[in-house]
Design an enzyme around this catalytic site. Structure first.
Site, PDB file in Angstrom:
ATOM      1  N   ARG A 266       0.828  -1.212   0.000  1.00 19.59           N
ATOM      2  CA  ARG A 266       0.000   0.000   0.000  1.00 19.59           C
ATOM      3  C   ARG A 266       0.862   1.263   0.000  1.00 19.59           C
ATOM      4  O   ARG A 266       0.503   2.260  -0.625  1.00 19.59           O
ATOM      5  CB  ARG A 266      -0.909  -0.017   1.229  1.00 19.59           C
TER       6      ARG A 266
ATOM      7  N   HIS B  15       0.386   4.435  -2.477  1.00 18.68           N
ATOM      8  CA  HIS B  15       0.171   5.801  -1.987  1.00 18.68           C
ATOM      9  C   HIS B  15       1.326   6.723  -2.358  1.00 18.68           C
ATOM     10  O   HIS B  15       1.149   7.925  -2.490  1.00 18.68           O
ATOM     11  CB  HIS B  15      -0.066   5.789  -0.475  1.00 18.68           C
TER      12      HIS B  15
ATOM     13  N   ASN C 108      -3.628   8.482   4.996  1.00 18.10           N
ATOM     14  CA  ASN C 108      -2.372   7.897   5.466  1.00 18.10           C
ATOM     15  C   ASN C 108      -2.190   7.890   6.980  1.00 18.10           C
ATOM     16  O   ASN C 108      -1.609   6.967   7.541  1.00 18.10           O
ATOM     17  CB  ASN C 108      -1.188   8.674   4.860  1.00 18.10           C
TER      18      ASN C 108
END
Ligand code: HEM
Length: 353
Positions: A100, A104, A134
């Site tokens: 991830r 991101h 985040n």
């Protein structure tokens, strides 16, 4: 008299400016709107449709980049692989975090490790890590830092943090798929020197609908097919209860009952895939069909034909996932070939040199 006129003009200008800001169409963490951590300061107006990036070509990237003379660090990829394998074997959730982290990073300012910064060239501390998607959610930073520290010992100033993130995502995918997914990840990215929390609104959110998901990938030069393929990463890792607890009524009843119990505190995390939680496999697509996914952004894929295809063939999905991850790693890269100015190879990944 002229002073009075100037004052009136100034007041009129300011009034108009404030009105424009209040009335403007806000695209404020689209799909993440219901996040409780939403900070209105981060909520600046931006155009709804951003200019589409070209299909990412990854100019200046190459395979085995650190085996070349001018960028020689032959142990780099092995050091990263060892650090990732050790961490993910001990705790598979970290592998999900690393995959991830790569997504991101690449969706905001391209794959330039801007997601790792805690302070930037201009001294900004309201960085991507603080953005709603985040904050208190991303994980795996310590694995990147550990690998980078070991690489700096072996060959100082050669290997970028952006490449460490990309290779770490590749290696985590391999470990979590038990060697079935092998991404050909090129290297040669340089590190950016800026990072802004408000730019994380380019990331799609759990409440996004299909059009919004397609649009956010399209804006990065990725196809709707690649969006569906990459969403398969939701077959590992975790999700926070407050991002899906409005959907219990739309889920498989047995799963909904189990999740309700696990979600006694809305800040709890649960597994995204209740069937094979730590395996990077095609189970996600079966879960979409069976209404066993957490987020609205997962559930809306049930209308897409590719979901059934992926649910029925591991090989089809695995090859597409390898290709789509490689493509994602080309988004907005800054390399020696692209002539970007404000770039460097960071010594420590969380701060500019
Ligand atoms: C299609 C749009 C996407 C949306 C709306 C989305 C949204 C989310 C959300 C809300 C979470 C849970 C975060 C939390 O509760 O803290 C999550 C987790 C995760 N996402 Fe996505 N995501 C998307 C695409 C992707 C892609 C493209 C990848 C990678 C290829 C990815 C990989 C992951 C992983 C591995 C996790 C688990 C992370 C962990 O356990 O630390 N997602 N995603």
């Amino acid at each position: 008299m002229s002073k009075l006129l100037a004052l009136v003009t100034l007041l009129a200008f300011l009034a108009g400016h404030v009105a424009a800001q209040q009335e403007g169409p806000y695209v404020c963490f689209n799909g993440w709107l219901r996040l409780p951590t939403l900070n209105p300061q981060l909520c600046r107006s931006r155009p709804r449709i951003q200019p589409r990036r070209l299909n990412p070509r990854g100019e200046g990237l190459s395979y085995g980049y650190y085996n070349n003379n001018s960028t020689y660090c032959p142990s780099a990829e092995r050091i990263i692989k060892d650090a990732v394998t050790k961490a993910v074997t001990a705790y598979p959730g970290i592998g999900a975090g690393l995959i991830r982290l790569f997504f991101h990073d690449c969706f905001v300012r391209g794959c330039d490790a801007s997601v790792l910064l805690t302070t930037t060239a201009t001294g900004n501390r309201d960085v991507e890590r603080e953005g709603p998607p985040n904050k208190d959610s991303l994980r795996g930073f310590e694995v990147i830092d550990e690998a980078k520290a070991a690489i700096e010992k072996a060959c100082p100033g050669v290997v970028s943090c952006a490449d460490v993130v990309a290779y770490a995502a590749r290696d985590a995918s391999s470990v979590l798929s038990n060697g079935r997914i092998n991404i050909r990840m090129a290297g040669g990215r340089l590190d950016g020197r800026e990072s802004f929390a408000n730019e994380t609104d380019q990331l799609p959110g759990p409440f996004s609908n299909l059009t919004q998901l397609e649009e956010s990938f399209y804006n990065q030069g990725l196809s709707s097919d690649e969006m569906v393929t990459l969403s398969g990463a939701h077959t590992i890792g975790r999700g926070r209860c407050n991002l899906f607890s409005d959907r219990f009524g739309d889920m498989d009843p047995a799963l909904a009952a189990k999740l309700r119990a696990q979600c006694s505190d809305s800040n709890n995390f649960v597994n995204q895939d209740d069937v094979t939680p730590n395996a990077l496999d095609k189970q996600y697509y079966r879960n979409v069909i069976d209404k066993k996914v957490l987020f609205n952004s997962d559930a809306v894929l049930s209308s897409v034909a590719e979901v059934t295809e992926n649910a029925n063939s591991a090989t089809i999905w695995e090859r597409k996932f390898e290709q789509a991850m490689e493509n994602m790693g080309k988004i907005g890269v800054k390399t020696r070939a692209t002539g970007d100015q404000d770039v460097e190879i960071r010594r420590v990944c969380s701060r500019v040199n």
